[in-house]
Design an enzyme around this catalytic site. Sequence first.
Site, PDB file in Angstrom:
ATOM      1  N   GLN A 102       2.768  -4.477  -8.916  1.00  0.00           N
ATOM      2  CA  GLN A 102       3.737  -3.903  -7.962  1.00  0.00           C
ATOM      3  C   GLN A 102       5.105  -4.588  -8.107  1.00  0.00           C
ATOM      4  O   GLN A 102       6.142  -3.953  -8.008  1.00  0.00           O
ATOM      5  CB  GLN A 102       3.190  -4.101  -6.549  1.00  0.00           C
ATOM      6  CG  GLN A 102       3.875  -3.293  -5.491  1.00  0.00           C
ATOM      7  CD  GLN A 102       3.257  -3.547  -4.109  1.00  0.00           C
ATOM      8  OE1 GLN A 102       3.593  -4.514  -3.448  1.00  0.00           O
ATOM      9  NE2 GLN A 102       2.360  -2.678  -3.679  1.00  0.00           N
ATOM     10  N   HIS A 304       4.687  -1.822   6.899  1.00  0.00           N
ATOM     11  CA  HIS A 304       4.977  -2.155   5.496  1.00  0.00           C
ATOM     12  C   HIS A 304       6.137  -1.286   4.986  1.00  0.00           C
ATOM     13  O   HIS A 304       7.008  -1.753   4.271  1.00  0.00           O
ATOM     14  CB  HIS A 304       3.760  -1.890   4.606  1.00  0.00           C
ATOM     15  CG  HIS A 304       2.806  -3.039   4.546  1.00  0.00           C
ATOM     16  ND1 HIS A 304       1.661  -3.088   5.289  1.00  0.00           N
ATOM     17  CD2 HIS A 304       2.818  -4.175   3.819  1.00  0.00           C
ATOM     18  CE1 HIS A 304       1.008  -4.209   5.024  1.00  0.00           C
ATOM     19  NE2 HIS A 304       1.691  -4.891   4.139  1.00  0.00           N
TER      20      HIS A 304
END
EC number: 6.5.1.4
Length: 338
Positions: A102, A304
């Site tokens: 990521q 998030h």
Amino acid sequence: MDFIVIDGSYLEGGGQIIRTAVSLSALTQKPVKIINIRKKRKNKGLAPQHVSAVKAVKKLCNAEVFGLNVGSEELTFIPSKLSPKDFTIDIGTAGSISLVIQTLLPLSLGINKKFTVKIKGGTDVKRAPPIDYVKNVTLKILRNFGVLTELKVLKRGFYPEGGGEVIFEVKPSKIKKFDLIEHSKSNLVEGISYVQNLDESIARRMRKKAVDLLNKEKLLPNIKIECSKGISTGAGIVLWNDTLGGSCLGEKGLRAEIVAERAVNELLKERESGMALDKYMGDQIIPFLAFGKGIVGVSEITNHTKTNMWVVKHFLDVDFEIKEYKENNCNGFTIEVV
Ligand SMILES: Nc1ncnc2c1ncn2[C@@H]1O[C@H](COP(=O)(O)OP(=O)(O)OP(=O)(O)O)[C@@H](O)[C@H]1O
């Protein structure tokens, strides 16, 4: 020197703030200082997984870095020019390989030649994307918008021993404008039901339960079985339905049927929203949306997601407009870069 200062305890206050900040620092060449890292977490400061992710980006842009050790609550990252190279990174525990991926992904937008990284650690661990989700949801969606990567899983790694190994190749990429609001309504649900060092019957039971539940919903399951051997032991199931995912990791004492049911329910809940992106992709897409511009549809706006938007806005002159979306029986939100 002018630093972008980011409060690592803001909102979600997790590791994602570090990953996004460091990645965008390398990409925009803006030095960053992150303070109060994971301050509200029980194990405050940087965890091994975060240290590995920062080390990987450091290598790719020859950054000067201060405070890069496990437990550190302040990190200073001063990037130099991105210079792609091949290397190996060993997280050293079952820390999530997916989360290192990521961190590296946005660099695809700033490199002029490809790089390949071998990453060792955990492939299927709690509170992180399972590696098959990365491969079949995240990377597939991003590929459709111009982000060119290849991921090969050599070995699976589970908590606590790890031992997972992947090869991740990142190519110079040019992001396209996003226009991805509603789910395609595809009925095909693909997946993988996997065990390592455990009996194949567990993988078969997970698949059977998932297939039964999906058939009930008139969906078309196509779920592979995978049995492997390694230094760690585990099981799980990952399902994907075009751009949406659903997964569950096995646990001692959790029946195979329950594992399958949880993964199916997660996927069905996402399908019900009718939106293109599930709650996890909702946060993972944010840095790419900032560069590509345009609009995406998500099932939920999570902390998030909000936190990632907040971090991105420190580096790029963008704003995100969130609107409820109820057209065509959908029930979710759109996020548009304005
Ligand atoms: N089951 C899942 N499927 C797909 N993605 C997931 C899943 N669980 C978590 N993720 C993703 O993993 C990332 C987790 O970020 P987060 O900041 O919570 O992790 P972290 O680095 O472990 O930090 P912390 O321990 O401080 O929470 C998010 O991008 C989230 O979308």
